[in-house]
Design a protein around this motif. Structure first.
Motif, PDB file in Angstrom:
ATOM      1  N   CYS A 123       2.870  12.842   3.881  1.00 39.84           N
ATOM      2  CA  CYS A 123       1.466  13.272   3.916  1.00 39.84           C
ATOM      3  C   CYS A 123       0.764  12.962   2.597  1.00 39.84           C
ATOM      4  O   CYS A 123      -0.306  12.364   2.586  1.00 39.84           O
ATOM      5  CB  CYS A 123       1.340  14.744   4.288  1.00 39.84           C
ATOM      6  N   ALA A 124       1.362  13.367   1.478  1.00 40.79           N
ATOM      7  CA  ALA A 124       0.742  13.116   0.166  1.00 40.79           C
ATOM      8  C   ALA A 124       0.837  11.647  -0.221  1.00 40.79           C
ATOM      9  O   ALA A 124      -0.059  11.116  -0.883  1.00 40.79           O
ATOM     10  CB  ALA A 124       1.377  14.003  -0.901  1.00 40.79           C
ATOM     11  N   ALA A 125       1.905  10.987   0.184  1.00 34.80           N
ATOM     12  CA  ALA A 125       2.036   9.553  -0.090  1.00 34.80           C
ATOM     13  C   ALA A 125       0.913   8.780   0.597  1.00 34.80           C
ATOM     14  O   ALA A 125       0.360   7.824   0.033  1.00 34.80           O
ATOM     15  CB  ALA A 125       3.400   9.049   0.366  1.00 34.80           C
ATOM     16  N   PHE A 126       0.543   9.204   1.815  1.00 35.21           N
ATOM     17  CA  PHE A 126      -0.577   8.569   2.527  1.00 35.21           C
ATOM     18  C   PHE A 126      -1.870   8.742   1.738  1.00 35.21           C
ATOM     19  O   PHE A 126      -2.639   7.788   1.584  1.00 35.21           O
ATOM     20  CB  PHE A 126      -0.707   9.168   3.936  1.00 35.21           C
ATOM     21  N   LEU A 127      -2.103   9.943   1.209  1.00 34.14           N
ATOM     22  CA  LEU A 127      -3.299  10.161   0.382  1.00 34.14           C
ATOM     23  C   LEU A 127      -3.280   9.235  -0.820  1.00 34.14           C
ATOM     24  O   LEU A 127      -4.288   8.598  -1.152  1.00 34.14           O
ATOM     25  CB  LEU A 127      -3.376  11.604  -0.111  1.00 34.14           C
ATOM     26  N   SER A 128      -2.140   9.189  -1.495  1.00 28.77           N
ATOM     27  CA  SER A 128      -2.007   8.344  -2.687  1.00 28.77           C
ATOM     28  C   SER A 128      -2.273   6.881  -2.344  1.00 28.77           C
ATOM     29  O   SER A 128      -2.983   6.178  -3.077  1.00 28.77           O
ATOM     30  CB  SER A 128      -0.610   8.501  -3.283  1.00 28.77           C
ATOM     31  N   TYR A 129      -1.719   6.432  -1.230  1.00 32.17           N
ATOM     32  CA  TYR A 129      -1.917   5.047  -0.796  1.00 32.17           C
ATOM     33  C   TYR A 129      -3.388   4.775  -0.482  1.00 32.17           C
ATOM     34  O   TYR A 129      -3.943   3.752  -0.902  1.00 32.17           O
ATOM     35  CB  TYR A 129      -1.035   4.770   0.424  1.00 32.17           C
ATOM     36  N   MET A 130      -4.046   5.682   0.226  1.00 33.82           N
ATOM     37  CA  MET A 130      -5.457   5.494   0.560  1.00 33.82           C
ATOM     38  C   MET A 130      -6.321   5.492  -0.701  1.00 33.82           C
ATOM     39  O   MET A 130      -7.237   4.682  -0.832  1.00 33.82           O
ATOM     40  CB  MET A 130      -5.948   6.592   1.517  1.00 33.82           C
ATOM     41  N   LEU A 131      -6.047   6.398  -1.633  1.00 37.06           N
ATOM     42  CA  LEU A 131      -6.819   6.464  -2.880  1.00 37.06           C
ATOM     43  C   LEU A 131      -6.651   5.180  -3.680  1.00 37.06           C
ATOM     44  O   LEU A 131      -7.618   4.639  -4.227  1.00 37.06           O
ATOM     45  CB  LEU A 131      -6.403   7.681  -3.701  1.00 37.06           C
ATOM     46  N   GLU A 132      -5.409   4.685  -3.740  1.00 37.90           N
ATOM     47  CA  GLU A 132      -5.135   3.453  -4.479  1.00 37.90           C
ATOM     48  C   GLU A 132      -5.758   2.248  -3.775  1.00 37.90           C
ATOM     49  O   GLU A 132      -6.411   1.414  -4.423  1.00 37.90           O
ATOM     50  CB  GLU A 132      -3.617   3.270  -4.600  1.00 37.90           C
ATOM     51  N   LYS A 133      -5.591   2.175  -2.467  1.00 35.16           N
ATOM     52  CA  LYS A 133      -6.099   1.045  -1.681  1.00 35.16           C
ATOM     53  C   LYS A 133      -7.616   0.919  -1.771  1.00 35.16           C
ATOM     54  O   LYS A 133      -8.152  -0.187  -1.796  1.00 35.16           O
ATOM     55  CB  LYS A 133      -5.665   1.230  -0.220  1.00 35.16           C
ATOM     56  N   THR A 134      -8.304   2.036  -1.843  1.00 38.37           N
ATOM     57  CA  THR A 134      -9.764   2.003  -1.886  1.00 38.37           C
ATOM     58  C   THR A 134     -10.318   1.996  -3.304  1.00 38.37           C
ATOM     59  O   THR A 134     -11.523   1.985  -3.491  1.00 38.37           O
ATOM     60  CB  THR A 134     -10.351   3.201  -1.115  1.00 38.37           C
ATOM     61  N   GLY A 135      -9.440   2.049  -4.299  1.00 40.92           N
ATOM     62  CA  GLY A 135      -9.878   2.007  -5.692  1.00 40.92           C
ATOM     63  C   GLY A 135     -10.500   3.303  -6.183  1.00 40.92           C
ATOM     64  O   GLY A 135     -11.273   3.291  -7.144  1.00 40.92           O
ATOM     65  N   ALA A 136     -10.167   4.417  -5.553  1.00 42.49           N
ATOM     66  CA  ALA A 136     -10.733   5.716  -5.966  1.00 42.49           C
ATOM     67  C   ALA A 136     -10.206   6.110  -7.348  1.00 42.49           C
ATOM     68  O   ALA A 136      -9.017   5.997  -7.617  1.00 42.49           O
ATOM     69  CB  ALA A 136     -10.374   6.794  -4.944  1.00 42.49           C
ATOM     70  N   ASP A 137     -11.102   6.570  -8.197  1.00 40.52           N
ATOM     71  CA  ASP A 137     -10.723   7.046  -9.525  1.00 40.52           C
ATOM     72  C   ASP A 137     -10.305   8.506  -9.504  1.00 40.52           C
ATOM     73  O   ASP A 137      -9.542   8.951 -10.355  1.00 40.52           O
ATOM     74  CB  ASP A 137     -11.891   6.895 -10.505  1.00 40.52           C
ATOM     75  N   ARG A 138     -10.855   9.256  -8.531  1.00 39.09           N
ATOM     76  CA  ARG A 138     -10.586  10.688  -8.468  1.00 39.09           C
ATOM     77  C   ARG A 138     -10.052  11.064  -7.104  1.00 39.09           C
ATOM     78  O   ARG A 138     -10.546  10.547  -6.113  1.00 39.09           O
ATOM     79  CB  ARG A 138     -11.875  11.471  -8.731  1.00 39.09           C
ATOM     80  N   PRO A 139      -9.102  11.960  -7.050  1.00 34.20           N
ATOM     81  CA  PRO A 139      -8.339  12.446  -8.188  1.00 34.20           C
ATOM     82  C   PRO A 139      -7.414  11.352  -8.709  1.00 34.20           C
ATOM     83  O   PRO A 139      -7.115  10.403  -7.998  1.00 34.20           O
ATOM     84  CB  PRO A 139      -7.541  13.615  -7.618  1.00 34.20           C
TER      85      PRO A 139
END
Length: 166
Positions: free
Chosen positions: A39-55
């Motif tokens: 679940c958290a790995a998916f969040l991390s992957y989505m944040l990284e894939k989309t270039g999100a700075d936060r969190p």
């Protein structure tokens, strides 16, 4: 949010935290092989894939997101003292321990009835059960949109939110 929503309905073929490419890529993004809760790995992957700075947290442990700067207490959201933007990270905690669950808060600008206003809202979560609740509640079988509520006294409860917008 749009990227995460494209994966809604993805099903693990064997329920063993492996299978679809998004599960493997999510786990790999935090240095894990298939088979781990994601679940958290998916969040991390989505944040990284989309270039999100936060969190700036990237982790396979959901409760690590509660350590992020600007974490919003769930009780503040429940009583209406704080509101959230679509895409905020939602974090559950199991008891007082280090384990939990995580997803994204979902607010649809085209349908104002979908959004986190006070007690309940919609989420996009990985490693969870389908909205009908069928299947293992401990280890889900895919990525789904869910309707969730803040119950601060529950053993397994939404503890906080982390905004992704600046």
């Amino acid at each position: 949010m749009d990227s995460a929503l494209t994966y809604a309905g993805t099903v693990e073929p064997n329920g063993e935290n492996e299978g679809p490419a998004v599960v493997r890529k999510s786990l790999a993004s935090v240095g894990l092989d298939p088979g781990y809760p994601y679940c958290a790995a998916f969040l991390s992957y989505m944040l990284e894939k989309t270039g999100a700075d936060r969190p700036d947290v990237r982790s396979a442990l959901a409760t690590d997101f509660l350590e992020a700067e600007r974490t919003v207490d769930a009780a503040d959201v429940r009583r209406g003292a704080r509101t959230l933007e679509s895409g905020a990270v939602v974090v559950w905690r199991k008891g007082n321990g280090p384990y939990g669950h995580a997803g994204f808060a979902w607010k649809d600008d085209l349908d104002p009835s979908i959004g986190w206003e006070h007690r309940c809202a919609y989420t996009v979560e990985a490693n969870t059960t389908p909205p009908d609740g069928e299947g293992s509640q401990r280890e889900g079988q895919g990525i789904w949109t869910r309707h969730r509520c803040i119950v601060t006294t529950s053993y397994f409860r939404i503890e906080g939110f982390v905004p992704t917008a600046p």
